[in-house]
Design a protein around this motif. Structure first.
Motif, PDB file in Angstrom:
ATOM      1  N   GLY A   1       0.801  -1.217   0.000  1.00 33.54           N
ATOM      2  CA  GLY A   1       0.000   0.000   0.000  1.00 33.54           C
ATOM      3  C   GLY A   1       0.832   1.265   0.000  1.00 33.54           C
ATOM      4  O   GLY A   1       0.290   2.359  -0.103  1.00 33.54           O
ATOM      5  N   SER A   2       2.141   1.123   0.133  1.00 30.96           N
ATOM      6  CA  SER A   2       3.044   2.274   0.141  1.00 30.96           C
ATOM      7  C   SER A   2       3.843   2.316  -1.159  1.00 30.96           C
ATOM      8  O   SER A   2       3.867   1.345  -1.917  1.00 30.96           O
ATOM      9  CB  SER A   2       4.006   2.193   1.324  1.00 30.96           C
ATOM     10  N   TYR A   3       4.507   3.443  -1.371  1.00 30.00           N
ATOM     11  CA  TYR A   3       5.259   3.640  -2.610  1.00 30.00           C
ATOM     12  C   TYR A   3       6.674   4.107  -2.326  1.00 30.00           C
ATOM     13  O   TYR A   3       6.958   4.679  -1.277  1.00 30.00           O
ATOM     14  CB  TYR A   3       4.543   4.666  -3.503  1.00 30.00           C
ATOM     15  N   ILE A   4       7.550   3.860  -3.317  1.00 31.15           N
ATOM     16  CA  ILE A   4       8.935   4.313  -3.278  1.00 31.15           C
ATOM     17  C   ILE A   4       9.172   5.209  -4.488  1.00 31.15           C
ATOM     18  O   ILE A   4       8.794   4.855  -5.612  1.00 31.15           O
ATOM     19  CB  ILE A   4       9.936   3.137  -3.369  1.00 31.15           C
ATOM     20  N   VAL A   5       9.790   6.348  -4.240  1.00 33.70           N
ATOM     21  CA  VAL A   5      10.273   7.210  -5.320  1.00 33.70           C
ATOM     22  C   VAL A   5      11.779   7.054  -5.342  1.00 33.70           C
ATOM     23  O   VAL A   5      12.445   7.197  -4.312  1.00 33.70           O
ATOM     24  CB  VAL A   5       9.893   8.694  -5.077  1.00 33.70           C
ATOM     25  N   ARG A   6      12.302   6.741  -6.518  1.00 29.53           N
ATOM     26  CA  ARG A   6      13.754   6.703  -6.713  1.00 29.53           C
ATOM     27  C   ARG A   6      14.112   7.871  -7.615  1.00 29.53           C
ATOM     28  O   ARG A   6      13.469   8.081  -8.640  1.00 29.53           O
ATOM     29  CB  ARG A   6      14.179   5.377  -7.347  1.00 29.53           C
ATOM     30  N   VAL A   7      15.147   8.602  -7.209  1.00 24.67           N
ATOM     31  CA  VAL A   7      15.586   9.768  -7.967  1.00 24.67           C
ATOM     32  C   VAL A   7      17.052   9.568  -8.326  1.00 24.67           C
ATOM     33  O   VAL A   7      17.825   9.014  -7.535  1.00 24.67           O
ATOM     34  CB  VAL A   7      15.334  11.062  -7.164  1.00 24.67           C
ATOM     35  N   ASN A   8      17.423  10.006  -9.518  1.00 28.54           N
ATOM     36  CA  ASN A   8      18.782   9.803 -10.009  1.00 28.54           C
ATOM     37  C   ASN A   8      19.767  10.704  -9.272  1.00 28.54           C
ATOM     38  O   ASN A   8      19.725  11.926  -9.412  1.00 28.54           O
ATOM     39  CB  ASN A   8      18.853  10.059 -11.516  1.00 28.54           C
ATOM     40  N   ARG A   9      20.660  10.091  -8.507  1.00 29.83           N
ATOM     41  CA  ARG A   9      21.645  10.840  -7.712  1.00 29.83           C
ATOM     42  C   ARG A   9      22.619  11.616  -8.583  1.00 29.83           C
ATOM     43  O   ARG A   9      23.305  12.503  -8.092  1.00 29.83           O
ATOM     44  CB  ARG A   9      22.389   9.913  -6.768  1.00 29.83           C
ATOM     45  N   ASN A  10      22.713  11.299  -9.863  1.00 29.69           N
ATOM     46  CA  ASN A  10      23.640  11.984 -10.757  1.00 29.69           C
ATOM     47  C   ASN A  10      23.081  13.296 -11.297  1.00 29.69           C
ATOM     48  O   ASN A  10      23.806  14.071 -11.915  1.00 29.69           O
ATOM     49  CB  ASN A  10      24.050  11.064 -11.917  1.00 29.69           C
ATOM     50  N   ASP A  11      21.798  13.543 -11.082  1.00 25.28           N
ATOM     51  CA  ASP A  11      21.205  14.821 -11.479  1.00 25.28           C
ATOM     52  C   ASP A  11      21.536  15.886 -10.438  1.00 25.28           C
ATOM     53  O   ASP A  11      21.832  15.569  -9.282  1.00 25.28           O
ATOM     54  CB  ASP A  11      19.684  14.692 -11.607  1.00 25.28           C
ATOM     55  N   SER A  12      21.454  17.149 -10.831  1.00 23.04           N
ATOM     56  CA  SER A  12      21.696  18.245  -9.885  1.00 23.04           C
ATOM     57  C   SER A  12      20.667  18.191  -8.757  1.00 23.04           C
ATOM     58  O   SER A  12      19.587  17.618  -8.918  1.00 23.04           O
ATOM     59  CB  SER A  12      21.610  19.599 -10.597  1.00 23.04           C
ATOM     60  N   SER A  13      20.993  18.794  -7.638  1.00 20.36           N
ATOM     61  CA  SER A  13      20.075  18.761  -6.485  1.00 20.36           C
ATOM     62  C   SER A  13      18.738  19.414  -6.822  1.00 20.36           C
ATOM     63  O   SER A  13      17.687  18.936  -6.390  1.00 20.36           O
ATOM     64  CB  SER A  13      20.705  19.416  -5.261  1.00 20.36           C
ATOM     65  N   ARG A  14      18.764  20.472  -7.601  1.00 20.36           N
ATOM     66  CA  ARG A  14      17.502  21.137  -7.969  1.00 20.36           C
ATOM     67  C   ARG A  14      16.681  20.253  -8.897  1.00 20.36           C
ATOM     68  O   ARG A  14      15.455  20.197  -8.789  1.00 20.36           O
ATOM     69  CB  ARG A  14      17.775  22.502  -8.574  1.00 20.36           C
ATOM     70  N   ARG A  15      17.356  19.578  -9.791  1.00 18.85           N
ATOM     71  CA  ARG A  15      16.672  18.632 -10.682  1.00 18.85           C
ATOM     72  C   ARG A  15      16.069  17.500  -9.853  1.00 18.85           C
ATOM     73  O   ARG A  15      14.936  17.075 -10.084  1.00 18.85           O
ATOM     74  CB  ARG A  15      17.667  18.096 -11.709  1.00 18.85           C
ATOM     75  N   GLN A  16      16.816  16.996  -8.888  1.00 19.77           N
ATOM     76  CA  GLN A  16      16.304  15.929  -8.032  1.00 19.77           C
ATOM     77  C   GLN A  16      15.062  16.385  -7.277  1.00 19.77           C
ATOM     78  O   GLN A  16      14.101  15.623  -7.137  1.00 19.77           O
ATOM     79  CB  GLN A  16      17.379  15.468  -7.048  1.00 19.77           C
ATOM     80  N   ARG A  17      15.075  17.614  -6.771  1.00 18.08           N
ATOM     81  CA  ARG A  17      13.903  18.131  -6.043  1.00 18.08           C
ATOM     82  C   ARG A  17      12.674  18.144  -6.950  1.00 18.08           C
ATOM     83  O   ARG A  17      11.586  17.733  -6.542  1.00 18.08           O
ATOM     84  CB  ARG A  17      14.161  19.548  -5.517  1.00 18.08           C
ATOM     85  N   PHE A  18      12.861  18.631  -8.181  1.00 21.48           N
ATOM     86  CA  PHE A  18      11.707  18.680  -9.079  1.00 21.48           C
ATOM     87  C   PHE A  18      11.246  17.265  -9.423  1.00 21.48           C
ATOM     88  O   PHE A  18      10.040  16.999  -9.478  1.00 21.48           O
ATOM     89  CB  PHE A  18      12.002  19.479 -10.355  1.00 21.48           C
ATOM     90  N   THR A  19      12.174  16.359  -9.621  1.00 18.83           N
ATOM     91  CA  THR A  19      11.820  14.974  -9.930  1.00 18.83           C
ATOM     92  C   THR A  19      11.019  14.352  -8.793  1.00 18.83           C
ATOM     93  O   THR A  19       9.995  13.704  -9.034  1.00 18.83           O
ATOM     94  CB  THR A  19      13.084  14.136 -10.221  1.00 18.83           C
ATOM     95  N   VAL A  20      11.463  14.535  -7.564  1.00 15.63           N
ATOM     96  CA  VAL A  20      10.717  13.999  -6.416  1.00 15.63           C
ATOM     97  C   VAL A  20       9.312  14.593  -6.388  1.00 15.63           C
ATOM     98  O   VAL A  20       8.318  13.869  -6.221  1.00 15.63           O
ATOM     99  CB  VAL A  20      11.457  14.259  -5.085  1.00 15.63           C
ATOM    100  N   ALA A  21       9.203  15.898  -6.575  1.00 17.28           N
ATOM    101  CA  ALA A  21       7.887  16.542  -6.578  1.00 17.28           C
ATOM    102  C   ALA A  21       7.025  16.005  -7.723  1.00 17.28           C
ATOM    103  O   ALA A  21       5.820  15.781  -7.556  1.00 17.28           O
ATOM    104  CB  ALA A  21       8.045  18.055  -6.681  1.00 17.28           C
ATOM    105  N   HIS A  22       7.629  15.796  -8.881  1.00 15.81           N
ATOM    106  CA  HIS A  22       6.916  15.243 -10.042  1.00 15.81           C
ATOM    107  C   HIS A  22       6.386  13.847  -9.731  1.00 15.81           C
ATOM    108  O   HIS A  22       5.224  13.534 -10.026  1.00 15.81           O
ATOM    109  CB  HIS A  22       7.875  15.215 -11.243  1.00 15.81           C
ATOM    110  N   GLU A  23       7.217  13.010  -9.132  1.00 18.82           N
ATOM    111  CA  GLU A  23       6.784  11.642  -8.799  1.00 18.82           C
ATOM    112  C   GLU A  23       5.702  11.659  -7.722  1.00 18.82           C
ATOM    113  O   GLU A  23       4.761  10.865  -7.772  1.00 18.82           O
ATOM    114  CB  GLU A  23       7.973  10.776  -8.389  1.00 18.82           C
ATOM    115  N   ILE A  24       5.818  12.575  -6.763  1.00 16.81           N
ATOM    116  CA  ILE A  24       4.738  12.735  -5.774  1.00 16.81           C
ATOM    117  C   ILE A  24       3.464  13.172  -6.489  1.00 16.81           C
ATOM    118  O   ILE A  24       2.359  12.754  -6.130  1.00 16.81           O
ATOM    119  CB  ILE A  24       5.138  13.714  -4.653  1.00 16.81           C
ATOM    120  N   GLY A  25       3.614  13.988  -7.524  1.00 15.60           N
ATOM    121  CA  GLY A  25       2.456  14.379  -8.338  1.00 15.60           C
ATOM    122  C   GLY A  25       1.770  13.171  -8.944  1.00 15.60           C
ATOM    123  O   GLY A  25       0.533  13.075  -8.935  1.00 15.60           O
ATOM    124  N   HIS A  26       2.554  12.224  -9.463  1.00 18.11           N
ATOM    125  CA  HIS A  26       1.952  10.989  -9.977  1.00 18.11           C
ATOM    126  C   HIS A  26       1.224  10.250  -8.857  1.00 18.11           C
ATOM    127  O   HIS A  26       0.116   9.742  -9.052  1.00 18.11           O
ATOM    128  CB  HIS A  26       3.020  10.062 -10.572  1.00 18.11           C
TER     129      HIS A  26
END
Length: 166
Positions: free
Chosen positions: A60-85
């Protein structure tokens, strides 16, 4: 300034999230924790920015994986995008959604755009944007986009889109 997708979310959920958006930059880790979404920074294949999948260890829970090789700002947007999904498309996640660097997945472009708009709502909420735009005026900031991007820890491109400037 909040998206139509934001306005469709359950009022209790909005209240819960809004209570975690009290200062810039918004702490996405707090929002993810409140939603019971685990976030992991890891090495993903080239061209993949992030993904959301059911957590096999926590039904019932989810995992978001974000690419550590992206910039920190890119990672933040990616996490927010995945939370959006998670917020908008949970019933369509299935075994998982993987987003490339252009935030494209197997979902339709419209669903990716929806997740991007929710990501902007999460990272740059209207009340904080209004506050910091006013602060920029008082401080007579020359580069308002750069100032706000730094304050919200997002890219200048994301801030320009949020502000509606080119």
């Amino acid at each position: 300034m909040m998206s139509r997708e934001w306005r469709t979310l359950d009022s209790q959920l909005l209240q819960q999230i809004s209570g975690l958006q009290e200062a810039a930059p918004v702490r996405l880790s707090s929002i993810a924790k409140a939603l019971d979404v685990k976030v992991i920074s890891t090495t993903l294949p080239k061209g993949v920015s992030g993904e959301i999948r059911p957590d096999p260890d926590r039904p019932g829970s989810y995992i978001v994986r974000v690419n550590r090789n992206d910039s920190s700002r890119r990672q933040r947007f990616t996490v927010a995008h995945e939370i959006g999904h998670y917020l908008l498309h949970r019933d369509q996640i299935g075994d998982g959604i993987t987003d490339d660097v252009l935030y494209r997945s197997t979902l339709s472009d419209s669903r990716e755009a929806q997740a991007n708009r929710i990501a902007a709502d999460l990272l740059m909420p209207k009340n904080l944007m209004d506050e910091w735009i006013e602060n920029a005026k008082v401080l007579k900031v020359d580069d308002v986009v750069g100032f706000l991007a730094d304050k919200f820890n997002v890219s200048e491109a994301a801030m320009k889109i949020r502000l509606g400037v080119s």
